[in-house]
Design an enzyme around this catalytic site. Sequence first.
Site, PDB file in Angstrom:
ATOM      1  N   SER A  11       0.809  -1.222   0.000  1.00  0.00           N
ATOM      2  CA  SER A  11       0.000   0.000   0.000  1.00  0.00           C
ATOM      3  C   SER A  11       0.845   1.275   0.000  1.00  0.00           C
ATOM      4  CB  SER A  11      -0.960  -0.009   1.188  1.00  0.00           C
ATOM      5  OG  SER A  11      -1.907  -1.039   0.999  1.00  0.00           O
ATOM      6  N   LYS A  60      -8.558  -5.320  11.941  1.00  0.00           N
ATOM      7  CA  LYS A  60      -9.716  -4.891  11.141  1.00  0.00           C
ATOM      8  C   LYS A  60     -11.042  -4.910  11.915  1.00  0.00           C
ATOM      9  CE  LYS A  60      -7.964  -6.235   6.607  1.00  0.00           C
ATOM     10  NZ  LYS A  60      -8.282  -7.010   5.399  1.00  0.00           N
ATOM     11  N   ASN A  80     -11.177  -1.666   6.761  1.00  0.00           N
ATOM     12  CA  ASN A  80      -9.761  -1.545   6.362  1.00  0.00           C
ATOM     13  C   ASN A  80      -9.361  -0.109   6.033  1.00  0.00           C
ATOM     14  OD1 ASN A  80     -10.859  -1.122   3.837  1.00  0.00           O
ATOM     15  ND2 ASN A  80      -9.668  -2.689   2.789  1.00  0.00           N
ATOM     16  N   GLY A 121     -13.413 -20.371  -0.026  1.00  0.00           N
ATOM     17  CA  GLY A 121     -12.934 -19.691   1.175  1.00  0.00           C
ATOM     18  C   GLY A 121     -14.068 -19.000   1.902  1.00  0.00           C
ATOM     19  N   GLY A 123     -13.114 -16.685   4.740  1.00  0.00           N
ATOM     20  CA  GLY A 123     -12.448 -15.756   5.663  1.00  0.00           C
ATOM     21  C   GLY A 123     -12.847 -14.316   5.377  1.00  0.00           C
ATOM     22  N   GLY A 124     -12.005 -13.372   5.801  1.00  0.00           N
ATOM     23  CA  GLY A 124     -12.311 -11.948   5.666  1.00  0.00           C
ATOM     24  C   GLY A 124     -12.489 -11.512   4.223  1.00  0.00           C
ATOM     25  N   GLU A 149     -18.143 -24.989   9.163  1.00  0.00           N
ATOM     26  CA  GLU A 149     -18.823 -24.071  10.099  1.00  0.00           C
ATOM     27  C   GLU A 149     -18.669 -22.617   9.633  1.00  0.00           C
ATOM     28  OE1 GLU A 149     -16.553 -26.384  11.107  1.00  0.00           O
ATOM     29  OE2 GLU A 149     -18.002 -27.820  11.901  1.00  0.00           O
ATOM     30  N   ARG A 150     -17.547 -22.305   8.989  1.00  0.00           N
ATOM     31  CA  ARG A 150     -17.328 -20.909   8.561  1.00  0.00           C
ATOM     32  C   ARG A 150     -18.200 -20.556   7.352  1.00  0.00           C
ATOM     33  NH1 ARG A 150     -11.283 -18.969   8.292  1.00  0.00           N
ATOM     34  NH2 ARG A 150     -12.131 -16.984   8.992  1.00  0.00           N
TER      35      ARG A 150
HETATM   36  P1  NDP Z   1      -8.356 -15.569   6.014  1.00  0.00           P
HETATM   37  O1  NDP Z   1      -7.243 -16.079   6.877  1.00  0.00           O
HETATM   38  O2  NDP Z   1      -9.425 -14.746   6.612  1.00  0.00           O
HETATM   39  O3  NDP Z   1      -9.044 -16.828   5.259  1.00  0.00           O
HETATM   40  C1  NDP Z   1      -8.252 -17.818   4.654  1.00  0.00           C
HETATM   41  C2  NDP Z   1      -9.139 -18.796   3.888  1.00  0.00           C
HETATM   42  O4  NDP Z   1      -8.286 -19.748   3.237  1.00  0.00           O
HETATM   43  C3  NDP Z   1     -10.098 -19.578   4.776  1.00  0.00           C
HETATM   44  O5  NDP Z   1     -11.290 -19.825   4.070  1.00  0.00           O
HETATM   45  C4  NDP Z   1      -9.307 -20.886   4.999  1.00  0.00           C
HETATM   46  O6  NDP Z   1     -10.144 -21.999   5.261  1.00  0.00           O
HETATM   47  C5  NDP Z   1      -8.660 -21.071   3.649  1.00  0.00           C
HETATM   48  N1  NDP Z   1      -7.457 -21.924   3.751  1.00  0.00           N
HETATM   49  C6  NDP Z   1      -6.252 -21.572   4.265  1.00  0.00           C
HETATM   50  N2  NDP Z   1      -5.406 -22.620   4.200  1.00  0.00           N
HETATM   51  C7  NDP Z   1      -6.104 -23.653   3.647  1.00  0.00           C
HETATM   52  C8  NDP Z   1      -5.793 -25.002   3.334  1.00  0.00           C
HETATM   53  N3  NDP Z   1      -4.563 -25.504   3.571  1.00  0.00           N
HETATM   54  N4  NDP Z   1      -6.747 -25.777   2.765  1.00  0.00           N
HETATM   55  C9  NDP Z   1      -7.993 -25.274   2.503  1.00  0.00           C
HETATM   56  N5  NDP Z   1      -8.349 -24.001   2.794  1.00  0.00           N
HETATM   57  C10 NDP Z   1      -7.417 -23.199   3.368  1.00  0.00           C
HETATM   58  O7  NDP Z   1      -7.613 -14.776   4.828  1.00  0.00           O
HETATM   59  P2  NDP Z   1      -8.212 -13.653   3.857  1.00  0.00           P
HETATM   60  O8  NDP Z   1      -9.584 -14.022   3.483  1.00  0.00           O
HETATM   61  O9  NDP Z   1      -7.964 -12.317   4.457  1.00  0.00           O
HETATM   62  O10 NDP Z   1      -7.222 -13.772   2.588  1.00  0.00           O
HETATM   63  C11 NDP Z   1      -7.252 -14.887   1.718  1.00  0.00           C
HETATM   64  C12 NDP Z   1      -6.316 -14.634   0.537  1.00  0.00           C
HETATM   65  O11 NDP Z   1      -6.757 -13.495  -0.196  1.00  0.00           O
HETATM   66  C13 NDP Z   1      -4.869 -14.317   0.964  1.00  0.00           C
HETATM   67  O12 NDP Z   1      -4.005 -14.957   0.048  1.00  0.00           O
HETATM   68  C14 NDP Z   1      -4.767 -12.819   0.817  1.00  0.00           C
HETATM   69  O13 NDP Z   1      -3.444 -12.390   0.522  1.00  0.00           O
HETATM   70  C15 NDP Z   1      -5.687 -12.571  -0.378  1.00  0.00           C
HETATM   71  N6  NDP Z   1      -6.255 -11.219  -0.372  1.00  0.00           N
HETATM   72  C16 NDP Z   1      -6.052 -10.447  -1.498  1.00  0.00           C
HETATM   73  C17 NDP Z   1      -6.599  -9.187  -1.575  1.00  0.00           C
HETATM   74  C18 NDP Z   1      -6.375  -8.385  -2.806  1.00  0.00           C
HETATM   75  O14 NDP Z   1      -6.608  -7.164  -2.778  1.00  0.00           O
HETATM   76  N7  NDP Z   1      -5.953  -9.000  -3.902  1.00  0.00           N
HETATM   77  C19 NDP Z   1      -7.407  -8.627  -0.471  1.00  0.00           C
HETATM   78  C20 NDP Z   1      -7.582  -9.524   0.652  1.00  0.00           C
HETATM   79  C21 NDP Z   1      -7.010 -10.772   0.669  1.00  0.00           C
HETATM   80  P3  NDP Z   1     -10.604 -22.355   6.790  1.00  0.00           P
HETATM   81  O15 NDP Z   1     -11.766 -21.465   7.091  1.00  0.00           O
HETATM   82  O16 NDP Z   1     -10.947 -23.791   6.712  1.00  0.00           O
HETATM   83  O17 NDP Z   1      -9.395 -22.062   7.667  1.00  0.00           O
END
Ligand code: NDP
Length: 269
Positions: A11, A60, A80, A121, A123-124, A149-150
């Site tokens: 950034s 965040k 963010n 996915g 996550g966030g 669950e997520r």
């Molecule tokens: P989070 O940590 O919030 O979520 C990660 C996700 O990846 C979860 O759904 C998790 O599953 C899954 N995951 C991680 N490892 C594994 C695995 N070994 N097998 C299966 N699933 C897995 O991260 P974010 O959502 O914040 O970010 C995710 C990606 O997006 C990152 O690479 C980040 O750099 C990228 N990103 C890019 C942005 C951009 O502007 N281009 C903006 C934001 C993020 P589980 O719930 O089961 O743990």
Amino acid sequence: MIGWPIKHSRSPLIHNYWIEQHGLDAAYRREEVAPEAFADFISRLSERGYVGANVTIPHKEKALALSRPDDRAEAVGAANTLWYDHGHLYSTNTDVEGFTANLDAAVPGWELRVAEAVVLGAGGSARAVICGLIERGINQIHVVNRTPERSEALHARFGAAIRPVHWAALPHVLARAGLLVNCTSLGMTGQPPLPIDLDPLPTHAVVADLVYAPLETPLLAAARARDLLTADGLGMLLHQAVRGFQLWFGVRPQVTPDLRAAVEADLGR
Ligand code: NDP
């Protein structure tokens, strides 16, 4: 940019490029702030000379709670971007528009291709992507996640548009999808590969990856090998920065090939 740790953020490169381009007397800096010091840091942001901030992991959710969030930040459950208006600290989540603006730029009219979407996915970043898809009228979103669950929690947050799906059922939902988005960290440099076969996707489908290191992920390479249209993670990173800059400095900056080349060169180092 406030985070803990903060070293790898691109950034500063993006915002300082725009600051220089617009001839502003300003600077965008990294601030490494521990979780226990975050609330105090935020309460004195303007005293430190800041007109606003970006916030990243792990702050965040706390940023949301300590500011006046807009509808997007509320919907995503995380902020963010922070800015002042009449002395009050407001927040939003620019990943929502970063995702959709990047799709608009890469595949104009993409919504016309999408009756159903698949999001990998929960996550966030998946929450921001889902918020953007719902804003744009996509109301059948299959969410596939390692931890069921997520994805079920996303159904509770966003409602009937969200359909939690197990990995084993992925080929069935891909066959109906006009858009596939990877919101996991799989495929990122240093992370395990993303185990997916794109064969079931229809020929009109669009594939987006949020991962931007490497720039061309194996997922995007596989989609291009099938002549599918794609949108990459670096494009989203650049587009999500636009609104913060506009809120802080009153100028709407452009995502240009030159800016992209500067960030690509930095990622390649
Ligand atoms: P989070 O940590 O919030 O979520 C990660 C996700 O990846 C979860 O759904 C998790 O599953 C899954 N995951 C991680 N490892 C594994 C695995 N070994 N097998 C299966 N699933 C897995 O991260 P974010 O959502 O914040 O970010 C995710 C990606 O997006 C990152 O690479 C980040 O750099 C990228 N990103 C890019 C942005 C951009 O502007 N281009 C903006 C934001 C993020 P589980 O719930 O089961 O743990």
